[in-house]
Design a protein around this motif. Sequence first.
Motif, PDB file in Angstrom:
ATOM      1  N   VAL A 408       0.827  -1.197   0.000  1.00 47.62           N
ATOM      2  CA  VAL A 408       0.000   0.000   0.000  1.00 47.62           C
ATOM      3  C   VAL A 408       0.864   1.250   0.000  1.00 47.62           C
ATOM      4  CG1 VAL A 408      -1.651   1.330   1.373  1.00 47.62           C
ATOM      5  CG2 VAL A 408      -1.917  -1.122   1.174  1.00 47.62           C
ATOM      6  N   ASN A 409       0.474   2.211  -0.786  1.00 49.08           N
ATOM      7  CA  ASN A 409       1.124   3.512  -0.747  1.00 49.08           C
ATOM      8  C   ASN A 409       0.629   4.218   0.508  1.00 49.08           C
ATOM      9  OD1 ASN A 409       1.248   6.436  -1.027  1.00 49.08           O
ATOM     10  ND2 ASN A 409       1.995   6.004  -3.111  1.00 49.08           N
ATOM     11  N   ARG A 410       1.526   4.496   1.438  1.00 53.65           N
ATOM     12  CA  ARG A 410       1.132   4.992   2.757  1.00 53.65           C
ATOM     13  C   ARG A 410       0.442   6.344   2.701  1.00 53.65           C
ATOM     14  NH1 ARG A 410       0.844   0.940   6.349  1.00 53.65           N
ATOM     15  NH2 ARG A 410       2.794  -0.179   6.559  1.00 53.65           N
ATOM     16  N   GLN A 411       0.761   7.116   1.692  1.00 51.89           N
ATOM     17  CA  GLN A 411       0.198   8.466   1.667  1.00 51.89           C
ATOM     18  C   GLN A 411      -1.176   8.488   1.032  1.00 51.89           C
ATOM     19  OE1 GLN A 411       3.011  11.343   0.188  1.00 51.89           O
ATOM     20  NE2 GLN A 411       3.909  11.348   2.217  1.00 51.89           N
ATOM     21  N   SER A 412      -1.350   7.743  -0.074  1.00 53.95           N
ATOM     22  CA  SER A 412      -2.637   7.807  -0.763  1.00 53.95           C
ATOM     23  C   SER A 412      -3.585   6.701  -0.331  1.00 53.95           C
ATOM     24  CB  SER A 412      -2.428   7.686  -2.283  1.00 53.95           C
ATOM     25  OG  SER A 412      -1.960   6.394  -2.600  1.00 53.95           O
ATOM     26  N   GLY A 413      -3.024   5.591   0.195  1.00 55.45           N
ATOM     27  CA  GLY A 413      -3.874   4.463   0.583  1.00 55.45           C
ATOM     28  C   GLY A 413      -4.331   3.656  -0.602  1.00 55.45           C
ATOM     29  N   ILE A 414      -3.764   3.934  -1.782  1.00 51.05           N
ATOM     30  CA  ILE A 414      -4.167   3.194  -2.972  1.00 51.05           C
ATOM     31  C   ILE A 414      -3.177   2.072  -3.214  1.00 51.05           C
ATOM     32  CG2 ILE A 414      -4.574   3.347  -5.462  1.00 51.05           C
ATOM     33  CD1 ILE A 414      -5.326   6.235  -5.058  1.00 51.05           C
ATOM     34  N   GLU A 432      -8.864  -2.224   3.232  1.00 47.88           N
ATOM     35  CA  GLU A 432     -10.320  -2.064   3.191  1.00 47.88           C
ATOM     36  C   GLU A 432     -10.720  -0.716   3.797  1.00 47.88           C
ATOM     37  OE1 GLU A 432     -13.435  -5.225   4.560  1.00 47.88           O
ATOM     38  OE2 GLU A 432     -12.979  -3.933   6.265  1.00 47.88           O
ATOM     39  N   ARG A 433     -10.146  -0.392   4.947  1.00 47.32           N
ATOM     40  CA  ARG A 433     -10.460   0.884   5.601  1.00 47.32           C
ATOM     41  C   ARG A 433     -10.055   2.068   4.716  1.00 47.32           C
ATOM     42  NH1 ARG A 433      -7.431   0.308   9.493  1.00 47.32           N
ATOM     43  NH2 ARG A 433      -5.765   1.747   8.945  1.00 47.32           N
ATOM     44  N   GLN A 434      -8.874   1.961   4.117  1.00 42.69           N
ATOM     45  CA  GLN A 434      -8.396   3.041   3.244  1.00 42.69           C
ATOM     46  C   GLN A 434      -9.322   3.234   2.048  1.00 42.69           C
ATOM     47  OE1 GLN A 434      -6.055   5.127   3.738  1.00 42.69           O
ATOM     48  NE2 GLN A 434      -4.634   4.268   5.235  1.00 42.69           N
ATOM     49  N   MET A 435      -9.783   2.136   1.454  1.00 38.93           N
ATOM     50  CA  MET A 435     -10.658   2.229   0.286  1.00 38.93           C
ATOM     51  C   MET A 435     -12.005   2.848   0.659  1.00 38.93           C
ATOM     52  SD  MET A 435      -8.511   1.130  -1.792  1.00 38.93           S
ATOM     53  CE  MET A 435      -9.407   1.090  -3.317  1.00 38.93           C
ATOM     54  N   ILE A 436     -12.506   2.506   1.849  1.00 40.79           N
ATOM     55  CA  ILE A 436     -13.770   3.078   2.309  1.00 40.79           C
ATOM     56  C   ILE A 436     -13.621   4.572   2.551  1.00 40.79           C
ATOM     57  CG2 ILE A 436     -15.337   3.157   4.302  1.00 40.79           C
ATOM     58  CD1 ILE A 436     -15.170   0.115   4.419  1.00 40.79           C
TER      59      ILE A 436
END
Length: 475
Positions: A408-414, A432-436
């Motif tokens: 995971v890219n820590r800054q964008s969460g993508i 999952e949390r980042q995508m939400i």
Amino acid sequence: MADPAKKILVVDDDREIRIFLFEVLKGAGYDVEVAEDGLMALELIERNTPDLVIADIRMPQMDGIKLLQKIKAKAPQLPVMIITGYASIETAVQAMKAGAFDYIIKPLARESVIENVVRVFAAEIEIPDQVLPESRKAIKRQKRPIIGMNEKLLQILAKAKTVASSKATILVLGESGTGKEVFARYIHNESDRAKGSFVALNCAALPEGLLESELFGHEKGAFTGAIVTKKGKFELADGGTLLLDEIGEIPLHLQAKLLRVLQEEEIDRLGGQAPVKIDVHVVATTNRSLQDAVKAGEFREDLFYRLNVIPLRLPSLRERKDDIELLAEYFIGKFSAQYNKPTKKLSARSVEVFKQYSWPGNVREMENLIERAVLLGFSEEFEPWDFWDEEELRQAGVAASAAGGIPVNRQSGIAQNSGSSSEGTASLKDVERQMILQALHKTDNNRTHAAKMLGISVRTLRNKLHEYRSLGTIE
């Protein structure tokens, strides 16, 4: 009208067949060359590659299968059609697995030869070339709407083609989502009724009061609301094929009438004065066990035996693990083109999860999941979270190791492509949390729109947010 630029090479040790095919194809406007054996054919192909090779299966020195294999090694995209007078399921499967476009059974008929050649040049599955690995691009030329090279599937296809032009009733069995209607259309297209109508009726979709009228038709005034005479599905399919989908749902009192139609080849419209003769090939499908229904008194035994003349059972996707990547590639290409989206590939992790997953909804489930992922996927490659959430995977029994450890890219969460980067990793839960959170940000915190974007229910989204707050992972 044939394309005069198309060149066909005919390979057969039988002089009469060479002459017959030369005259038929030349008369249809094609440029034709002939060879009397496989060695001569390879020399001609080396000198000037044709657009199609038609080769006999039984030849001295080099049989049709060996010739096919040598052609595919040198020119994988060159379609080859095999001719055989020794039709068997084994021969057909062997030819198809070796890469044959199709096979024709002797004795040859002019119309059949031309029709098959036209299909070769018209065949085009809607998958962009860049979607397919080099080893699979030859499959693009197949005219079959059923994607796959699994041996069980090929055996069923070969059986279907052999009996397609018979009048015997075919019963297609299989779990929901295995493609029974697509298979029924394949039978129709391979039959001598291909130019006739293909009519489908879902027996479970209509209330009992309308089903009889839909099947057999009615005369004007036969019942309240019958203001005009209406033909039923049997009459509409006259000269063609009638698909009776979910045949096990037909009520008992109509089963007797259906049995009579199949035996006598005539129907009685509701309110009609005289029977109407019909010429229909019936293909029935079911995902139920009709034998169990017979034992339970829900299905007539005599009708079951009348329908079960030629039973063909489609394998589930769980039995076709070797087709999973090919099917996924096909649907990705199809929906990427349909929605004008960039064509992406399954990540190695997704391939592993796809092969572990049990696919209870079979091919239809995969098609729906991929359509959603094409529309909503964020990743540069399709990752497991583009298709399922962690709970769904856990319920499906997919190993956590197959879906977890996602870079995971820590800054964008993508999520990024797997590579040599040594950046940290996160669990599927973190991703999952980042995508939400990203979906909520993109929709200005509109939960309904965010849930739709993610392909989950609003209730699931609400529960996830409550879980994250209780864990202190979001404010």
